[in-house]
Motif scaffolding. Structure first.
Motif, PDB file in Angstrom:
ATOM      1  N   ASN A 187       0.831  -1.203   0.000  1.00 10.32           N
ATOM      2  CA  ASN A 187       0.000   0.000   0.000  1.00 10.32           C
ATOM      3  C   ASN A 187       0.864   1.252   0.000  1.00 10.32           C
ATOM      4  O   ASN A 187       0.392   2.338   0.337  1.00 10.32           O
ATOM      5  CB  ASN A 187      -0.924   0.006   1.227  1.00 10.32           C
ATOM      6  CG  ASN A 187      -1.983  -1.080   1.147  1.00 10.32           C
ATOM      7  OD1 ASN A 187      -2.601  -1.273   0.107  1.00 10.32           O
ATOM      8  ND2 ASN A 187      -2.167  -1.814   2.241  1.00 10.32           N
ATOM      9  N   VAL A 188       2.127   1.072  -0.372  1.00  9.93           N
ATOM     10  CA  VAL A 188       3.073   2.186  -0.384  1.00  9.93           C
ATOM     11  C   VAL A 188       2.621   3.236  -1.401  1.00  9.93           C
ATOM     12  O   VAL A 188       2.317   2.916  -2.554  1.00  9.93           O
ATOM     13  CB  VAL A 188       4.492   1.694  -0.746  1.00  9.93           C
ATOM     14  CG1 VAL A 188       5.452   2.872  -0.841  1.00  9.93           C
ATOM     15  CG2 VAL A 188       4.976   0.691   0.285  1.00  9.93           C
ATOM     16  N   GLY A 189       2.583   4.483  -0.993  1.00  6.19           N
ATOM     17  CA  GLY A 189       2.233   5.578  -1.884  1.00  6.19           C
ATOM     18  C   GLY A 189       0.751   5.832  -2.030  1.00  6.19           C
ATOM     19  O   GLY A 189       0.327   6.625  -2.869  1.00  6.19           O
ATOM     20  N   ASN A 190      -0.083   5.180  -1.222  1.00  4.68           N
ATOM     21  CA  ASN A 190      -1.532   5.379  -1.330  1.00  4.68           C
ATOM     22  C   ASN A 190      -1.965   6.796  -1.016  1.00  4.68           C
ATOM     23  O   ASN A 190      -3.065   7.208  -1.397  1.00  4.68           O
ATOM     24  CB  ASN A 190      -2.273   4.407  -0.406  1.00  4.68           C
ATOM     25  CG  ASN A 190      -2.567   3.080  -1.099  1.00  4.68           C
ATOM     26  OD1 ASN A 190      -2.261   2.909  -2.282  1.00  4.68           O
ATOM     27  ND2 ASN A 190      -3.131   2.138  -0.376  1.00  4.68           N
ATOM     28  N   SER A 191      -1.112   7.539  -0.322  1.00  3.87           N
ATOM     29  CA  SER A 191      -1.440   8.936  -0.038  1.00  3.87           C
ATOM     30  C   SER A 191      -1.403   9.790  -1.302  1.00  3.87           C
ATOM     31  O   SER A 191      -2.008  10.859  -1.361  1.00  3.87           O
ATOM     32  CB  SER A 191      -0.465   9.512   0.992  1.00  3.87           C
ATOM     33  OG  SER A 191       0.877   9.411   0.523  1.00  3.87           O
ATOM     34  N   ASN A 192      -0.694   9.274  -2.329  1.00  3.06           N
ATOM     35  CA  ASN A 192      -0.660   9.956  -3.628  1.00  3.06           C
ATOM     36  C   ASN A 192      -1.852   9.487  -4.452  1.00  3.06           C
ATOM     37  O   ASN A 192      -1.996   8.286  -4.710  1.00  3.06           O
ATOM     38  CB  ASN A 192       0.648   9.626  -4.359  1.00  3.06           C
ATOM     39  CG  ASN A 192       0.792  10.386  -5.665  1.00  3.06           C
ATOM     40  OD1 ASN A 192      -0.020  10.231  -6.565  1.00  3.06           O
ATOM     41  ND2 ASN A 192       1.828  11.179  -5.780  1.00  3.06           N
ATOM     42  N   PRO A 193      -2.732  10.404  -4.874  1.00  2.00           N
ATOM     43  CA  PRO A 193      -3.951   9.989  -5.591  1.00  2.00           C
ATOM     44  C   PRO A 193      -3.685   9.242  -6.885  1.00  2.00           C
ATOM     45  O   PRO A 193      -4.444   8.360  -7.279  1.00  2.00           O
ATOM     46  CB  PRO A 193      -4.682  11.311  -5.849  1.00  2.00           C
ATOM     47  CG  PRO A 193      -3.634  12.371  -5.750  1.00  2.00           C
ATOM     48  CD  PRO A 193      -2.665  11.875  -4.727  1.00  2.00           C
ATOM     49  N   PHE A 194      -2.578   9.582  -7.562  1.00  2.00           N
ATOM     50  CA  PHE A 194      -2.274   8.918  -8.826  1.00  2.00           C
ATOM     51  C   PHE A 194      -1.853   7.468  -8.588  1.00  2.00           C
ATOM     52  O   PHE A 194      -2.287   6.562  -9.290  1.00  2.00           O
ATOM     53  CB  PHE A 194      -1.186   9.683  -9.579  1.00  2.00           C
ATOM     54  CG  PHE A 194      -1.573  11.085  -9.935  1.00  2.00           C
ATOM     55  CD1 PHE A 194      -2.551  11.335 -10.879  1.00  2.00           C
ATOM     56  CD2 PHE A 194      -0.984  12.171  -9.303  1.00  2.00           C
ATOM     57  CE1 PHE A 194      -2.926  12.627 -11.203  1.00  2.00           C
ATOM     58  CE2 PHE A 194      -1.344  13.471  -9.625  1.00  2.00           C
ATOM     59  CZ  PHE A 194      -2.317  13.695 -10.569  1.00  2.00           C
TER      60      PHE A 194
END
Length: 443
Positions: free
Chosen positions: A262-269
């Motif tokens: 789930n790495v980077g889920n804070s980035n919408p893209f």
């Protein structure tokens, strides 16, 4: 004197220039594409006819036969009772004309690696322009034309969504921008490993990075299929452990990153791209499955489809019958427009092309540099058709790149022969020079 190949290079370039022109004026891309395609086809044929060295037999190849069969079916579709002649005319270039032109002309025109590189330079310039436009949209806002598309024509419904803004650069929509950028990313990243010269490698690598940036800001999940398909095809075509290891590791790494973390889920893209790996949890995917089931019932009575270009009918187009459900991919569009008969023919033709082109690259091309650079285009094609199941991606300027990729495979054996002849000539010259030097030493 004009080079005999300038006509085709202009034909290739205008497919991109029409998209760039939309940033400044209203351009009817379908209509102008038809006009410019015919114009530069005539110019190219005249230039080739005036050159005594032109070998017309090179245009006689398997791709020409296969797409000629598709062209005949396209012509017969004009007899479809639901056909609209105006739409049929506009769809002529991407559907039938461009693949036949590329099949015939590219093996005649592209005779060496420099010609292949010239096509890459033209495409690269367009990618850089599109990337700058996308960057400007993201960081400085939309132009008046962009706002007209979003807020007057209703583009905001699919481009300003829960995951953020989907940027579309100079393209008709973010989906086309994302898929095209992914196609370029595959082609230029692979080509950068095979092209000679550090400056060329750096230029192609930078172009690939720009394309990846465009793919990212488009928020197009189906473009992930282009990357996955391209890497998968490279593992098949690769004849070196190094290339196999790089492409295989990259493919596995991308899948593991998006599927198992789930790495980077804070980035919408990134979050939106990750949802492509878990389609059954996505509401839009479920709607697509339901729509396809409803389409299947209607298509049972339409063996030759609703008519060319009528899967997305609207505006001034008034066919007798309209498909009430929107197509969600290019292959579904082919199915709706040409029926099960057309879809099966289309799949057989393109499946045969992939098998034929793969055989050429694996068993007929000796030069590793040429094999790698042409394989980059075929890998892009593989990714495109994988994405075609999930997205309506045969929009301008994607057709010219797709058909060029296939045609270069049929041009490759003749380029390879030319390279072998040059090497033999160089070896003979070196042998003569060595013999002369030994004779002089004896004297």
């Amino acid at each position: 004197m004009m080079n005999k190949t300038t006509g085709f290079y202009f034909l290739f370039a205008t497919q991109f220039l029409l998209i760039v022109g939309k940033m400044f004026m209203d351009v009817k891309v379908g209509l102008f594409s038809l006009v410019f395609t015919i114009l530069f086809l005539v110019i190219t044929l005249i230039q080739l006819n005036n050159d005594e060295t032109t070998d017309w037999s090179l245009g006689n190849n398997g791709m020409l036969y296969l797409y000629s069969a598709w062209g005949i079916y396209y012509l017969l579709e004009i007899l479809n009772p639901n056909a609209v002649i105006e739409v049929w005319n506009i769809c002529l270039p991407p559907y039938a004309l461009l693949p036949i032109i590329c099949a015939f002309l590219i093996p005649i025109v592209i005779k060496d690696i420099k010609g292949l590189e010239c096509l890459l330079y033209i495409w690269a310039i367009f990618i850089l322009i599109a990337t700058f436009k996308g960057y400007w949209q993201k960081n400085h806002g939309f132009s008046e034309r962009d706002q007209y598309f979003l807020y007057t024509l209703g583009g905001w419904r699919t481009h300003i969504i829960w995951s953020g803004i989907r940027y579309f650069s100079c393209f008709s929509d973010a989906n086309t921008y994302g898929v095209h950028s992914a196609m370029a990313a595959v082609t230029f990243s692979i080509s950068s490993f095979y092209v000679k010269g550090k400056i060329k490698r750096l230029f192609f690598f930078i172009t690939a990075l720009c394309a990846i940036y465009g793919f990212g800001i488009s928020g197009t999940r189906s473009a992930m299929a282009v990357i996955a398909g391209g890497l998968g095809m490279m593992t098949i075509l690769s004849k070196s452990w190094k290339a196999l290891l790089i492409s295989g590791t990259a493919a596995i790494g991308i899948f593991c990153f998006f599927y198992f973390t789930n790495v980077g889920n804070s980035n919408p893209f990134i979050y939106k791209m990750r949802s492509a790996f878990r389609p059954t949890e996505d509401a839009s995917y479920i709607v697509r499955v339901e729509n396809r089931a409803k389409m299947k019932e209607l298509m049972g009575h339409k063996p030759i489809g609703y008519g060319i270009g009528l899967s997305k009918s609207g505006g001034d187009i008034r066919p007798r019958e309209v498909m009430p459900y929107p197509p969600d991919s290019w292959l579904v569009s082919v199915w709706v427009e040409t029926g099960i008969v057309g879809l099966l023919l289309y799949l057989i033709i393109n499946g045969s092309l992939f098998a034929w082109c793969s055989w050429i690259l694996l068993f007929k091309i000796k030069d590793p540099r040429l094999r790698g650079m042409v394989a980059a285009w075929l890998c892009m094609d593989a990714g495109f058709f994988l994405a075609a199941y999930a997205a309506d991606c045969l929009q301008y300027p994607n057709p010219i790149a797709v058909y060029t990729g296939f045609a270069l495979c049929f041009a490759a054996p003749h380029i390879d022969k030319h390279i072998s002849e040059q090497k033999e000539l160089e070896e003979q010259e070196k042998a003569v020079e060595k013999a002369d030097a030994e004779t002089n030493n004896m004297l």
